[in-house]
Design an enzyme around this catalytic site. Structure first.
Site, PDB file in Angstrom:
ATOM      1  CG  ASP A   8       7.516   5.709 -11.345  1.00 19.77           C
ATOM      2  OD1 ASP A   8       8.050   4.726 -11.897  1.00 19.77           O
ATOM      3  OD2 ASP A   8       6.328   5.711 -10.969  1.00 19.77           O
ATOM      4  CB  SER A  68      -0.954  -0.043   1.207  1.00 25.79           C
ATOM      5  OG  SER A  68      -1.981   0.901   1.083  1.00 25.79           O
ATOM      6  CE  LYS A 108      -5.711  -3.413   0.090  1.00 25.01           C
ATOM      7  NZ  LYS A 108      -6.012  -1.980  -0.046  1.00 25.01           N
TER       8      LYS A 108
END
Length: 721
Positions: A498, A487, A512
């Site tokens: 990224d 999460s 998740k």
């Protein structure tokens, strides 16, 4: 008359033809009355029936699922079959109660369940439940009769075996075949306890207590048990995180999350007839004690020195009530370890209850020193067990309220003052927490920009951003993750990856990537998935999680733990990327970094031990059958125990400690850990050191990195890769 009231009077669908409805009613009435299998006439089971409130709640649930869930899934005849299969899997997951004859007959109702659920007609599901409960009672009585005959009469000299996991096995043809299976099941249970040192009298007492307890539970089945099981088979078609909470469960909603208040600090959930450990609460008694692990299944619970109470087949809330208790008292859990070769291999774990305090979940720091080729590197390590925030203090206006981001900001300042060369953020076993904290934490490492995208069922996308242009730390960064990182942890790790802000190291994360909301019903609550997380690069964190730049093997079984191990999990997909900075391109150095890491690990005694342990666990997981021959089983058992001992002693040797003389000494030492919550096994964490070595490799391979990341010299170029 309302639809719900009509449901109570007519057991089946008005939309069915009169002939089809009559056939359906006859089918189930024959089964429940015992026409297809002999039912013990002395049984006192009272069939449960749906209530008007449950029927109304069913209609509300169906509407919510169709119109507000993230997944666009209609209620069709195809869904009927899937609900039927999921419901039977919940009620008889190991296929030890129902026969193929039962399945063939019940299959006649299979295609009608969807329409019934859409209109709140619950009787077909309740009839199935009642039939299964009667079959459970028959089987348990059969088992008790076998014990009456005496386990000393059982023959363990034959070359017989039993399938370990029957979840995908064929249903046994008839009652006679089930009789044979149950004889082998009980022989298996007897063998396992004999090998653990129990005598036949103790084994018989233990098994009798187990079966009598389960029998008592079967007789005490409640309407709410059937409704909750049926609704969760239904809601689970949309995704595994959408579920129904009964009024009792709703009152204790936090029980489903953690036993953090005067408990053991563990996230539990129902797993067919077992209660399974999902994860451990950071800083909690179970986490500090160190023996309980995710995917362990609880068999029995004992208070202090009292006899253990078998909890197989118990409701989750009842198991939780048994585990909770006064602070500083001890609870002992008999569990089937996640890596056990079969369900009869158990271990007992004693845990001292305590309250999980916020400060024990707080981020912490340390500095490790690495001497390499005549040069010393000082690496700062920040451990973040969870993404937390003291919302109560925040709302009260306390300027010193605790939160992950505020604490990490302070720790970074202290590490910078210590003159560290790089920073390792340890997010292993971090199951997530406050979303805004993940967003704010990313902001400590980037100038400004988006951190995560959230898409709802209407395809509307919300982008969370860091609007603060200040950067708290601009040096080289490594983020450690593992399968239990989930999460919010995945949001942070994905954003760092990224942005090219640092390297992600470890194993594939949990996956998740969905968001749930709890919605009230007239009867209980519905937890429903309403949106999905996406990285700034456009890919979802759902299902795939975050794939590390440099992978390190893990003991955790990915086939059993992780989003992609769950039935009906939402798939991975992607949306458009949003413009974001790209701080560093690791393309030119990543191959060399991986090569150096591989060479270092291949010569590392800790890694060799980890590989040996993983190989041992994988071998255990591949076990399909276990022998019911005493000599063969004893040899197999001894091999497993000796491997456990050798691995434990190899680890102690690495730490310069005396080896255990035998397995009993190892188990005694493990049990002593419960006596003091602060005396946990301080195993050398070579994974953290490896993160530091990768950091040093980065600095050695490309000295330009330090200048590129310096705030006065780097240029953040917006791009959408």
């Amino acid at each position: 008359m309302t639809i719900a009231e009509n449901t109570m009077k007519r057991p089946f669908l008005p939309s069915l033809s009169r002939k089809a409805g009559a056939t359906l009613a006859l089918t189930l009435s024959l089964l429940v009355s015992g026409a297809y299998a002999k039912v013990d006439e002395s049984a006192r089971y009272e069939p449960v029936a749906p209530t008007i409130d449950q029927a109304r709640a069913n209609i509300l649930i169906a509407r919510q699922l169709q119109f507000t869930h993230f997944r666009n899934l209609g209620i069709s005849d195809d869904l009927s079959g899937d609900v039927f299969d999921a419901y039977l899997n919940y009620l008889d997951s190991q296929r030890v109660y129902l026969t193929q004859q039962d399945i063939d007959t019940l299959s006649r109702v299979k295609r009608h369940l969807g329409s019934a659920l859409k209109t709140g007609q619950l009787q077909p599901g309740f009839d199935i439940y009642n039939l299964v409960q009667q079959r459970v009672i028959e089987r348990l009585k059969f088992a008790l009769h076998l014990l009456d005959d005496g386990i000393n009469e059982m023959d363990f000299s034959q070359d017989d075996q039993i399938l370990v996991d029957r979840s995908e096995a064929n249903w046994e043809a008839d009652s006679a075949a089930l009789d044979d299976l149950w004889v082998r099941r009980i022989k298996n249970a007897v063998l396992a306890q004999r090998l653990n040192g129990s005598d036949d009298d103790a084994i018989e007492e233990n098994l009798r207590r187990r079966y009598e307890g389960q029998l008592k539970r079967a007789y005490q089945a409640r309407s709410e048990d059937a409704f909750q099981a049926y609704m969760n088979a239904f809601t689970g078609m949309w995704d595994p995180h959408t579920s129904y909470f009964s009024p009792r469960t709703s009152e204790n909603f936090n029980i489903n999350m953690s036993l953090s208040l005067e408990g053991i600090g563990a996230v539990l959930q129902s797993d067919n007839e077992y209660t399974k450990v999902v994860r451990l609460v950071p800083g909690g008694p179970a986490s500090k004690q160190g023996q309980l692990q995710p995917a362990d299944r609880i068999v029995s619970v004992a208070q202090g020195e009292d006899k253990a109470v078998n909890v197989i087949g118990w409701r989750l809330d009842e198991v939780v009530d048994l585990i909770r208790g006064p602070r500083n008292s001890t609870v002992s859990l008999e569990v089937i370890p996640a890596n056990a070769a079969d369900e009869t291999i158990t271990r007992t774990i004693a845990i001292k209850r305590d309250e999980v305090k916020l400060e024990e979940q707080s981020a912490s720091k340390e500095v490790i020193q690495l001497d390499r080729n005549g040069q010393t590197y000082r690496i700062g390590v920040i451990d973040i067990p969870t993404f937390y925030a003291d919302f109560q203090a925040m709302q009260a206006g306390d300027p010193n309220y605790k939160s992950t981001t505020r604490d990490v900001r302070k720790l970074i300042s202290e590490l910078k003052a210590d003159g560290v060369d790089g920073l390792v953020m340890d997010l292993r076993n971090n199951g997530g927490g406050a979303l805004h904290e993940a967003n704010d934490l990313v902001g400590l490492f980037i100038d400004k920009g988006p951190t995560v995208q959230i898409r709802n069922a209407n395809n509307d996308v919300q982008v969370l951003e860091d609007g603060d242009p200040s950067v708290v730390y601009d040096g080289p960064l490594v983020v450690l993750v593992n399968r239990m990182s989930a999460s919010a942890s995945e949001i942070f790790a994905g954003a760092i990856q990224d942005y090219g802000r640092g390297l992600v190291v470890g194993s594939q994360t949990f996956g998740k990537g969905t968001v749930q909301a709890v919605r009230p019903l007239n009867h209980g609550q519905l937890k429903i998935t309403q949106s999905k997380f996406y990285r700034v690069s456009g890919g979802s964190t759902q299902h795939k999680g975050v794939i590390p730049d440099i992978e390190i093997p893990s003991r955790i079984d990915k086939a059993r733990i992780g989003e992609d191990a769950l039935d009906h999990a939402l798939p991975w997909d992607q949306i458009e990327a949003v413009p974001h900075a790209r701080y560093f391109d690791f393309t030119n150095v990543i191959d060399e970094l991986r090569q150096r890491h591989g060479e270092r690990f291949n010569s590392s005694p800790e890694f060799k031990l980890l590989q040996e342990e993983i190989a041992f666990l994988n071998q255990q997981r591949k076990t399909d059958f276990v022998s019911l021959n005493l000599d063969k089983r004893k040899a197999h058992h001894n091999q497993i125990e000796q491997t456990r001992l050798s691995i434990a002693n190899a680890r102690r040797e690495l730490r310069g400690e005396e080896p255990f003389a035998d397995l009993e000494a190892l188990e005694d030492w493990q049990n002593q850990q419960a006596a003091d919550l602060d005396s946990g096994d301080e195993e050398m964490d070579f994974i953290i050191r490896e993160g530091g070595h990768i950091m040093a490799d980065m600095l050695e391979l490309d000295q330009r990195m330090a200048s590129i990341l310096a705030p006065s010299r780097y240029t953040a170029k917006a791009e959408a890769p």
